[in-house]
Design a protein around this motif. Structure first.
Motif, PDB file in Angstrom:
ATOM      1  N   HIS A   1      11.352   0.013  15.445  1.00  0.00           N
ATOM      2  CA  HIS A   1      10.735  -0.621  14.468  1.00  0.00           C
ATOM      3  C   HIS A   1       9.515   0.436  14.445  1.00  0.00           C
ATOM      4  O   HIS A   1       8.399   0.783  14.517  1.00  0.00           O
ATOM      5  CB  HIS A   1       9.061  -1.534  14.153  1.00  0.00           C
ATOM      6  N   TYR A   2      10.223   0.924  13.507  1.00  0.00           N
ATOM      7  CA  TYR A   2       9.640   2.917  13.837  1.00  0.00           C
ATOM      8  C   TYR A   2       9.314   2.861  11.786  1.00  0.00           C
ATOM      9  O   TYR A   2       8.019   3.652  12.344  1.00  0.00           O
ATOM     10  CB  TYR A   2      11.531   3.740  12.996  1.00  0.00           C
ATOM     11  N   ALA A   3       8.912   2.040  11.023  1.00  0.00           N
ATOM     12  CA  ALA A   3       7.936   2.711   9.769  1.00  0.00           C
ATOM     13  C   ALA A   3       6.535   1.828  10.139  1.00  0.00           C
ATOM     14  O   ALA A   3       6.016   1.809  10.299  1.00  0.00           O
ATOM     15  CB  ALA A   3       8.995   1.056   8.687  1.00  0.00           C
ATOM     16  N   ASP A   4       6.909   1.468  10.952  1.00  0.00           N
ATOM     17  CA  ASP A   4       5.808   0.241  11.347  1.00  0.00           C
ATOM     18  C   ASP A   4       4.809   0.867  11.912  1.00  0.00           C
ATOM     19  O   ASP A   4       3.842   1.185  12.112  1.00  0.00           O
ATOM     20  CB  ASP A   4       5.578  -1.155  12.343  1.00  0.00           C
ATOM     21  N   VAL A   5       5.393   1.309  13.266  1.00  0.00           N
ATOM     22  CA  VAL A   5       4.842   2.887  14.296  1.00  0.00           C
ATOM     23  C   VAL A   5       4.514   3.742  13.276  1.00  0.00           C
ATOM     24  O   VAL A   5       3.325   4.608  13.891  1.00  0.00           O
ATOM     25  CB  VAL A   5       5.934   3.023  14.967  1.00  0.00           C
TER      26      VAL A   5
ATOM     27  N   ALA B   1       3.498   4.434  10.329  1.00  0.00           N
ATOM     28  CA  ALA B   1       1.705   3.386   9.714  1.00  0.00           C
ATOM     29  C   ALA B   1       1.097   3.103   9.919  1.00  0.00           C
ATOM     30  O   ALA B   1       0.282   3.624   9.926  1.00  0.00           O
ATOM     31  CB  ALA B   1       2.940   2.169   9.206  1.00  0.00           C
ATOM     32  N   ARG B   2       0.798   3.145  11.744  1.00  0.00           N
ATOM     33  CA  ARG B   2       0.002   3.010  12.420  1.00  0.00           C
ATOM     34  C   ARG B   2      -0.835   4.406  12.732  1.00  0.00           C
ATOM     35  O   ARG B   2      -1.714   3.959  13.226  1.00  0.00           O
ATOM     36  CB  ARG B   2       0.599   1.985  13.663  1.00  0.00           C
ATOM     37  N   LEU B   3       0.712   5.275  12.761  1.00  0.00           N
ATOM     38  CA  LEU B   3      -0.223   6.838  14.146  1.00  0.00           C
ATOM     39  C   LEU B   3      -1.319   7.274  13.422  1.00  0.00           C
ATOM     40  O   LEU B   3      -2.074   7.610  14.238  1.00  0.00           O
ATOM     41  CB  LEU B   3       0.621   7.645  14.261  1.00  0.00           C
ATOM     42  N   PRO B   4      -1.213   7.627  12.112  1.00  0.00           N
ATOM     43  CA  PRO B   4      -2.277   8.538  10.762  1.00  0.00           C
ATOM     44  C   PRO B   4      -3.464   7.770  11.480  1.00  0.00           C
ATOM     45  O   PRO B   4      -4.085   8.607  12.137  1.00  0.00           O
ATOM     46  CB  PRO B   4      -2.365   7.769   9.866  1.00  0.00           C
ATOM     47  N   ALA B   5      -4.514   6.309  11.970  1.00  0.00           N
ATOM     48  CA  ALA B   5      -5.715   6.173  12.014  1.00  0.00           C
ATOM     49  C   ALA B   5      -5.757   6.636  13.666  1.00  0.00           C
ATOM     50  O   ALA B   5      -6.234   6.831  14.405  1.00  0.00           O
ATOM     51  CB  ALA B   5      -5.316   4.549  11.745  1.00  0.00           C
ATOM     52  N   LEU B   6      -4.741   6.410  14.181  1.00  0.00           N
ATOM     53  CA  LEU B   6      -4.673   6.150  16.147  1.00  0.00           C
ATOM     54  C   LEU B   6      -4.969   7.376  16.401  1.00  0.00           C
ATOM     55  O   LEU B   6      -5.786   7.547  16.485  1.00  0.00           O
ATOM     56  CB  LEU B   6      -3.291   5.402  16.316  1.00  0.00           C
ATOM     57  N   ILE B   7      -4.502   8.446  15.412  1.00  0.00           N
ATOM     58  CA  ILE B   7      -4.207  10.017  16.092  1.00  0.00           C
ATOM     59  C   ILE B   7      -5.733  10.069  15.486  1.00  0.00           C
ATOM     60  O   ILE B   7      -6.668  11.314  16.688  1.00  0.00           O
ATOM     61  CB  ILE B   7      -3.019  10.990  15.609  1.00  0.00           C
TER      62      ILE B   7
ATOM     63  N   SER C   1       1.134  -1.561   0.151  1.00  0.00           N
ATOM     64  CA  SER C   1       0.050  -0.131   0.436  1.00  0.00           C
ATOM     65  C   SER C   1       1.095   1.120  -0.075  1.00  0.00           C
ATOM     66  O   SER C   1       1.794   1.038   0.207  1.00  0.00           O
ATOM     67  CB  SER C   1      -0.464  -0.338   0.824  1.00  0.00           C
ATOM     68  N   ALA C   2       0.583   2.071  -0.266  1.00  0.00           N
ATOM     69  CA  ALA C   2       0.721   3.876  -0.535  1.00  0.00           C
ATOM     70  C   ALA C   2       1.768   3.951   0.869  1.00  0.00           C
ATOM     71  O   ALA C   2       3.188   4.266   0.951  1.00  0.00           O
ATOM     72  CB  ALA C   2       0.465   4.945  -0.672  1.00  0.00           C
ATOM     73  N   ALA C   3       1.610   4.124   2.335  1.00  0.00           N
ATOM     74  CA  ALA C   3       1.572   4.290   3.466  1.00  0.00           C
ATOM     75  C   ALA C   3       2.647   3.517   3.041  1.00  0.00           C
ATOM     76  O   ALA C   3       3.610   3.337   4.469  1.00  0.00           O
ATOM     77  CB  ALA C   3       0.330   3.779   4.708  1.00  0.00           C
ATOM     78  N   ALA C   4       2.486   1.766   3.649  1.00  0.00           N
ATOM     79  CA  ALA C   4       3.579   0.683   3.359  1.00  0.00           C
ATOM     80  C   ALA C   4       4.329   1.049   2.443  1.00  0.00           C
ATOM     81  O   ALA C   4       6.137   1.176   3.340  1.00  0.00           O
ATOM     82  CB  ALA C   4       2.830  -0.525   3.550  1.00  0.00           C
ATOM     83  N   ALA C   5       4.976   1.820   1.242  1.00  0.00           N
ATOM     84  CA  ALA C   5       5.982   2.139   0.688  1.00  0.00           C
ATOM     85  C   ALA C   5       6.773   3.421   1.599  1.00  0.00           C
ATOM     86  O   ALA C   5       8.029   3.041   1.292  1.00  0.00           O
ATOM     87  CB  ALA C   5       5.533   2.487  -0.559  1.00  0.00           C
ATOM     88  N   ASP C   6       6.150   4.301   1.795  1.00  0.00           N
ATOM     89  CA  ASP C   6       6.706   5.674   2.044  1.00  0.00           C
ATOM     90  C   ASP C   6       5.882   5.927   3.977  1.00  0.00           C
ATOM     91  O   ASP C   6       5.564   7.197   3.955  1.00  0.00           O
ATOM     92  CB  ASP C   6       7.209   6.555   1.805  1.00  0.00           C
ATOM     93  N   PRO C   7       6.340   4.870   5.322  1.00  0.00           N
ATOM     94  CA  PRO C   7       4.930   5.612   6.106  1.00  0.00           C
ATOM     95  C   PRO C   7       5.982   6.799   6.781  1.00  0.00           C
ATOM     96  O   PRO C   7       4.846   7.524   7.416  1.00  0.00           O
ATOM     97  CB  PRO C   7       5.493   4.102   7.266  1.00  0.00           C
ATOM     98  N   VAL C   8       6.661   6.785   7.201  1.00  0.00           N
ATOM     99  CA  VAL C   8       6.813   8.478   7.826  1.00  0.00           C
ATOM    100  C   VAL C   8       6.628   9.483   7.075  1.00  0.00           C
ATOM    101  O   VAL C   8       6.197  10.275   7.212  1.00  0.00           O
ATOM    102  CB  VAL C   8       8.785   8.348   7.849  1.00  0.00           C
TER     103      VAL C   8
END
Length: 461
Positions: free
Chosen positions: A186-190, A192-198, A141-148
């Motif tokens: 695991h910074y990329a994983d974090v 990727a999670r943060l937009p939906a979480l916030i 997915s787009a977010a997985a490609a460059d999550p930061v």
């Protein structure tokens, strides 16, 4: 004091049991020094010396004992420490591996606990496989490609209003999961999670479930913004860090929780320092710490206060103020001593080991590469409970060796950091700079695998 008198004092201290504070007092009086005199010689206040001597503050920190022994011209054995001819004091934990190379200025510790690694991996697998709030997007997915970058774009836009309110308990679990993933490096994983979480935390704080408190939801929202700020700092995305920190302050104020406000102000101070506002950052930390001081009893209070002192010490060191950095580190040591053990209260990772890591980093920032490596030698990385901190330790070691002009040891430390957390060396700008320097070094051909390491970390070879 004559040499004969000094030998007599040492003999008396060695022959009878004394507390560390009593030893300091006896040796200080024998030298005809005031508490202020001794404090000036070892970088502590007279009141701190008094607290140690009277026993109101336990004196257990090895680095502090080493400093006092040097100032008082005492052998370290009087404090029950053993002499290590390579670095002054032996503090290697029992059962840990000895240095592999005689005379090596920084032995590379190895992790020999495969069960621990399997447990960590199993825990991450469970997190990754869950359908919890804020789970990572699917690969491709787009977010997985460059999550930061995706997180940065989401936060630089107006505050997220697209989330759905959830039960507070579910939100708390999701925040704790995100913090755990970050702690495992695991910074990329974090990211990727943060937009939906916030977005979900913002919606929950605006419209909490019946019977639930919006202030508690604001606490979780402030924690997520602080995590996003730390991620922005870690990855060198200053705009992301600035925006997230500012929003975190507003959420913390809405929470009404003193410790939440203190934690977000500490993170904001780091952003201010990085933005060239060291004086403002330091004053903010001091004011925040002063508000906490009347009531420092619980582990959470001590941990937040101690982390403020660590940040203040680093800020002073970055500004070249050696004496102030020492004074704040002494306060952090005192808080860690009162806490008694390493912990992660309020996600601070504060404790004796955490303070030791800051002693390493402040020495490095002050340009004292040799002193930084001395501090590093006294820490067994396997005892650092979180991968993010363990990897950061190795990066600090690498930066100290880079300052010292020791490319082989710098490279070994970078490899150790990568082994702990690939994201730590992939996303941090200092590792890219060091890798570039290593590639250009005349001894680069003697560093096996360097070009492969550069390729893995995205550094142009």
């Amino acid at each position: 004091m004559s040499s004969t008198t000094h030998r007599g004092v040492v003999a008396a201290l060695m022959s009878q049991p004394h507390t560390p504070g009593e030893i300091v007092r006896i040796a200080r009086l024998a030298a005809d020094w005031t508490q202020a005199d001794l404090g000036r010689r070892c970088g502590y206040s007279a009141s701190q010396i008094s607290r140690w001597e009277t026993g109101t503050c336990p004196l257990r920190d090895v680095d502090t004992l080493h400093c006092l022994a040097r100032a008082l011209l005492l052998p370290v054995e009087v404090f029950g420490l053993t002499l290590d001819h390579s670095c002054g004091v032996s503090t290697r934990p029992a059962g840990s591996p000895a240095p592999r190379v005689s005379g090596d200025p920084m032995p590379v510790w190895e992790e020999h606990d495969p069960m621990r690694r399997r447990t960590v991996l199993a825990g991450l697998g469970a997190l990754a496989g869950s359908a919890a709030l804020g789970s990572a997007p699917p690969p491709g997915s787009a977010a997985a490609a460059d999550p930061v970058s995706t997180l940065e774009q989401a936060l630089l836009a107006p505050p997220l209003r697209t989330g759905t309110p959830v039960a507070l308990a579910r939100l708390q679990r999701a925040v704790a999961t995100a913090r755990t993933v970050f702690a495992h490096g695991h910074y990329a994983d974090v990211a990727a999670r943060l937009p939906a979480l916030i977005a979900s935390a913002a919606a929950t704080s605006a419209a909490p479930s019946p019977g639930e408190d919006s202030a508690a939801a604001h606490t979780q929202l402030a924690e997520l913004y602080s995590l996003a700020t730390e991620l922005g700092i870690k990855t060198g995305r200053d705009q992301l860090a600035w925006t997230a920190a500012d929003r975190g302050l507003h959420a913390a104020d809405a929470s009404g929780d003193l410790l939440t406000r203190a934690s977000t102000r500490r993170v904001w101070a780091i952003v201010l320092r990085r933005g060239g506002h060291a004086g403002t950052a330091q004053q903010l930390i001091i004011d925040t710490a002063y508000a906490l001081q009347p009531d420092l009893r619980s582990p959470e209070q001590l941990s937040v206060f101690g982390s403020l002192m660590e940040t203040a010490a680093y800020t002073a060191a970055a500004d070249g103020d050696r004496d102030t950095a020492r004074a704040f580190l002494a306060e952090a040591v005192d808080a860690a001593t009162r806490l008694g053990a390493d912990g992660n209260h309020r996600y601070t990772h504060f404790g004796p080991t955490g303070v030791s890591l800051y002693q390493l980093s402040t020495a490095r920032v002050l340009g004292d590469a040799g002193t930084a490596i001395e501090h590093a030698r006294r820490i067994n990385p396997a005892s650092i409970p979180f991968a993010e901190r363990r990897a950061r330790y190795w990066v600090d070691v690498a930066r100290a060796f880079d300052q010292w002009g020791k490319p082989e040891h710098c490279y070994r430390a970078l490899l150790a950091a990568e082994k702990v957390s690939a994201d730590e060396v992939r996303y941090r700008k200092p590792t890219a700079a060091m890798t570039t320097t290593l590639l250009q070094h005349p001894q680069a051909h003697q560093l096996p695998g360097l070009r492969d390491f550069a390729r893995r970390t995205g550094t142009p070879a």
